[in-house]
Design a protein around this motif. Structure first.
Motif, PDB file in Angstrom:
ATOM      1  N   LEU A  24       0.827  -1.206   0.000  1.00  0.00           N
ATOM      2  CA  LEU A  24       0.000   0.000   0.000  1.00  0.00           C
ATOM      3  C   LEU A  24       0.863   1.259   0.000  1.00  0.00           C
ATOM      4  N   SER A  25       2.008   1.199   0.674  1.00  0.00           N
ATOM      5  CA  SER A  25       2.876   2.378   0.735  1.00  0.00           C
ATOM      6  C   SER A  25       3.485   2.710  -0.621  1.00  0.00           C
ATOM      7  N   GLN A  26       3.469   1.761  -1.558  1.00  0.00           N
ATOM      8  CA  GLN A  26       4.042   2.025  -2.875  1.00  0.00           C
ATOM      9  C   GLN A  26       3.271   3.115  -3.613  1.00  0.00           C
ATOM     10  N   SER A  27       1.985   3.279  -3.298  1.00  0.00           N
ATOM     11  CA  SER A  27       1.243   4.379  -3.911  1.00  0.00           C
ATOM     12  C   SER A  27       1.773   5.719  -3.425  1.00  0.00           C
ATOM     13  N   LEU A  28       2.151   5.791  -2.156  1.00  0.00           N
ATOM     14  CA  LEU A  28       2.778   7.011  -1.641  1.00  0.00           C
ATOM     15  C   LEU A  28       4.128   7.230  -2.317  1.00  0.00           C
ATOM     16  N   GLN A  29       4.886   6.154  -2.472  1.00  0.00           N
ATOM     17  CA  GLN A  29       6.199   6.266  -3.112  1.00  0.00           C
ATOM     18  C   GLN A  29       6.075   6.810  -4.534  1.00  0.00           C
ATOM     19  N   MET A  30       5.103   6.287  -5.293  1.00  0.00           N
ATOM     20  CA  MET A  30       4.919   6.738  -6.667  1.00  0.00           C
ATOM     21  C   MET A  30       4.630   8.233  -6.718  1.00  0.00           C
ATOM     22  N   HIS A  31       3.763   8.689  -5.829  1.00  0.00           N
ATOM     23  CA  HIS A  31       3.410  10.105  -5.838  1.00  0.00           C
ATOM     24  C   HIS A  31       4.550  10.975  -5.313  1.00  0.00           C
ATOM     25  N   MET A  32       5.350  10.446  -4.401  1.00  0.00           N
ATOM     26  CA  MET A  32       6.522  11.194  -3.949  1.00  0.00           C
ATOM     27  C   MET A  32       7.509  11.408  -5.082  1.00  0.00           C
ATOM     28  N   MET A  33       7.682  10.382  -5.914  1.00  0.00           N
ATOM     29  CA  MET A  33       8.653  10.469  -7.006  1.00  0.00           C
ATOM     30  C   MET A  33       8.155  11.339  -8.161  1.00  0.00           C
ATOM     31  N   THR A  34       6.841  11.429  -8.327  1.00  0.00           N
ATOM     32  CA  THR A  34       6.310  12.188  -9.462  1.00  0.00           C
ATOM     33  C   THR A  34       5.872  13.601  -9.088  1.00  0.00           C
ATOM     34  N   THR A  35       5.626  13.863  -7.811  1.00  0.00           N
ATOM     35  CA  THR A  35       5.164  15.186  -7.380  1.00  0.00           C
ATOM     36  C   THR A  35       6.319  16.060  -6.895  1.00  0.00           C
ATOM     37  N   GLU A  36       7.282  15.436  -6.220  1.00  0.00           N
ATOM     38  CA  GLU A  36       8.406  16.184  -5.677  1.00  0.00           C
ATOM     39  C   GLU A  36       9.551  16.279  -6.690  1.00  0.00           C
ATOM     40  N   ALA A  37      10.583  17.004  -6.333  1.00  0.00           N
ATOM     41  CA  ALA A  37      11.751  17.177  -7.214  1.00  0.00           C
ATOM     42  C   ALA A  37      12.652  15.949  -7.100  1.00  0.00           C
ATOM     43  N   PHE A  38      12.156  14.833  -7.636  1.00  0.00           N
ATOM     44  CA  PHE A  38      12.879  13.565  -7.564  1.00  0.00           C
ATOM     45  C   PHE A  38      13.957  13.545  -8.649  1.00  0.00           C
ATOM     46  N   PRO A  39      15.207  13.210  -8.309  1.00  0.00           N
ATOM     47  CA  PRO A  39      16.313  13.428  -9.248  1.00  0.00           C
ATOM     48  C   PRO A  39      16.593  12.309 -10.243  1.00  0.00           C
ATOM     49  N   PHE A  40      15.835  11.189 -10.199  1.00  0.00           N
ATOM     50  CA  PHE A  40      16.142  10.055 -11.067  1.00  0.00           C
ATOM     51  C   PHE A  40      14.955   9.710 -11.969  1.00  0.00           C
ATOM     52  N   ALA A  41      15.250   9.056 -13.092  1.00  0.00           N
ATOM     53  CA  ALA A  41      14.198   8.539 -13.971  1.00  0.00           C
ATOM     54  C   ALA A  41      13.564   7.321 -13.299  1.00  0.00           C
ATOM     55  N   ILE A  42      12.265   7.355 -13.111  1.00  0.00           N
ATOM     56  CA  ILE A  42      11.594   6.307 -12.346  1.00  0.00           C
ATOM     57  C   ILE A  42      11.687   4.947 -13.035  1.00  0.00           C
ATOM     58  N   LEU A  43      11.508   4.921 -14.348  1.00  0.00           N
ATOM     59  CA  LEU A  43      11.509   3.644 -15.064  1.00  0.00           C
ATOM     60  C   LEU A  43      12.890   3.002 -15.130  1.00  0.00           C
ATOM     61  N   GLY A  44      13.926   3.720 -14.731  1.00  0.00           N
ATOM     62  CA  GLY A  44      15.261   3.131 -14.712  1.00  0.00           C
ATOM     63  C   GLY A  44      15.660   2.565 -13.367  1.00  0.00           C
ATOM     64  N   LEU A  45      14.792   2.705 -12.358  1.00  0.00           N
ATOM     65  CA  LEU A  45      15.128   2.234 -11.016  1.00  0.00           C
ATOM     66  C   LEU A  45      15.042   0.711 -10.918  1.00  0.00           C
ATOM     67  N   VAL A  46      15.918   0.118 -10.099  1.00  0.00           N
ATOM     68  CA  VAL A  46      15.929  -1.322  -9.873  1.00  0.00           C
ATOM     69  C   VAL A  46      15.690  -1.587  -8.388  1.00  0.00           C
ATOM     70  N   HIS A  47      14.642  -2.352  -8.095  1.00  0.00           N
ATOM     71  CA  HIS A  47      14.326  -2.714  -6.711  1.00  0.00           C
ATOM     72  C   HIS A  47      15.279  -3.829  -6.282  1.00  0.00           C
ATOM     73  N   ILE A  48      16.186  -3.533  -5.342  1.00  0.00           N
ATOM     74  CA  ILE A  48      17.218  -4.515  -5.004  1.00  0.00           C
ATOM     75  C   ILE A  48      17.024  -5.167  -3.636  1.00  0.00           C
ATOM     76  N   ARG A  49      16.263  -4.525  -2.744  1.00  0.00           N
ATOM     77  CA  ARG A  49      16.112  -5.087  -1.402  1.00  0.00           C
ATOM     78  C   ARG A  49      14.811  -4.608  -0.781  1.00  0.00           C
ATOM     79  N   ASN A  50      14.230  -5.438   0.091  1.00  0.00           N
ATOM     80  CA  ASN A  50      13.037  -5.036   0.822  1.00  0.00           C
ATOM     81  C   ASN A  50      13.063  -5.657   2.212  1.00  0.00           C
ATOM     82  N   GLN A  51      12.806  -4.822   3.208  1.00  0.00           N
ATOM     83  CA  GLN A  51      12.775  -5.270   4.598  1.00  0.00           C
ATOM     84  C   GLN A  51      11.450  -4.849   5.228  1.00  0.00           C
ATOM     85  N   ILE A  52      10.853  -5.750   5.991  1.00  0.00           N
ATOM     86  CA  ILE A  52       9.666  -5.402   6.768  1.00  0.00           C
ATOM     87  C   ILE A  52       9.820  -5.934   8.188  1.00  0.00           C
ATOM     88  N   LYS A  53       9.241  -5.209   9.115  1.00  0.00           N
ATOM     89  CA  LYS A  53       9.266  -5.602  10.518  1.00  0.00           C
ATOM     90  C   LYS A  53       7.847  -5.494  11.064  1.00  0.00           C
TER      91      LYS A  53
END
Length: 284
Positions: free
Chosen positions: A74-103
């Motif tokens: 669910l938090s990925q929707s927040l992430q998407m809007h953070m990357m597209t609304t704010e001054a995000f410095p990288f191309a989104i489609l070039g990102l590679v998801h390398i690790r995920n941790q949950i507690k």
């Protein structure tokens, strides 16, 4: 730190037009700086119909509790809007998801009132570019019930100064737990529940446009499928590293190694034994 509040989870698809714009309008060169911002959904309950659909795709039981990884999704929707609304410095489609941790600090019932927040972590050097985190927190009242860290790699040229890698630990004594036949349409099915319609996951034709010979499975689906196949304690940490792409369709092996209350697991290709996901679940 600036904070933006939402009365409900923003829809992921509303960010996609800006993602596509990123293919046309290149990010300016220069020093890369992540926005100092936090996005917060102040109060919500999960959509139980949506949760059930997610559970079916990933293999979780509909037992009255919310899988911690579902809150991370669910938090990925927040992430998407953070990357597209704010001054995000990288191309989104070039990102590679390398690790995920949950507690997960305790089990969360499907009827509980939640808040969800997400912010950027620090930029870190990587031998293939730079990496950064999204840090997610889910609360019931003032109680933290889930914390998550999603790590992305932004590929770029490096000066070669990042030479130190983590020391490889001894390979666990894995035993075959199951063999999965992963269908060609799992990317589309998972996209409908996760909101992640990245074209590399949807169809072979769209994946080829990004250099893949076939569509590949979502890393977060692979992690969820692994967690759904284990008996999870009420309080735990689950950490995964995403290795090589899982092409669709595919036949994979799910292996586990037990060490007391902790479990190491591996998803690998059944034919060539190459790893797709390596992870661990540690009881708290």
């Amino acid at each position: 730190m600036n904070t933006r509040h939402f009365s409900q989870l923003p829809k992921p698809y509303l960010a996609y037009p800006k993602v596509i714009q990123g293919l046309i309008f290149k990010k300016p060169k220069g020093e890369k700086v992540l926005p100092q911002v936090e996005y917060v959904v102040d109060s919500f309950k999960v959509d139980q119909k949506h949760l059930k659909a997610y559970n079916v795709v990933c293999g979780f039981k509909n037992n009255g509790y919310i899988p911690a990884i579902y809150l991370a999704v669910l938090s990925q929707s927040l992430q998407m809007h953070m990357m597209t609304t704010e001054a995000f410095p990288f191309a989104i489609l070039g990102l590679v998801h390398i690790r995920n941790q949950i507690k997960q600090t305790r089990k969360v019932g499907v009827n509980e009132q939640l808040s969800l927040s997400c912010q950027f972590g620090a930029l870190q050097p990587h031998d293939k570019g730079v990496q950064f985190d999204f840090i997610t927190t889910a609360k019931v009242g003032g109680e933290v019930v889930m914390e998550g860290t999603t790590t992305y790699l932004a590929r770029q040229k490096t000066d070669g100064t990042v030479a130190t890698k983590a020391v490889e630990t001894k390979t666990p004594a894995y035993e075959l737990n199951a063999e999965w036949n992963v269908s060609e349409n799992i990317g589309r099915r998972y996209a409908l529940t996760s909101g992640d319609f990245n074209l590399i996951h949807i169809h072979a034709i769209t994946a080829k446009a990004f250099g893949f010979k076939q569509a590949i499975a979502h890393g977060m689906w692979s992690k969820a499928k692994a967690l759904a196949s284990l008996t999870l304690p009420d309080r735990y940490e689950a950490d995964v590293w995403f290795k090589l792409p899982m092409y669709l369709p595919s036949t994979v092996e799910f292996l586990t190694a037990q060490a007391g209350k902790n479990t190491e697991f591996l998803i690998r290709n059944s034919k060539n034994q190459k790893p797709h996901v390596a992870g661990s679940v540690k009881a708290l």
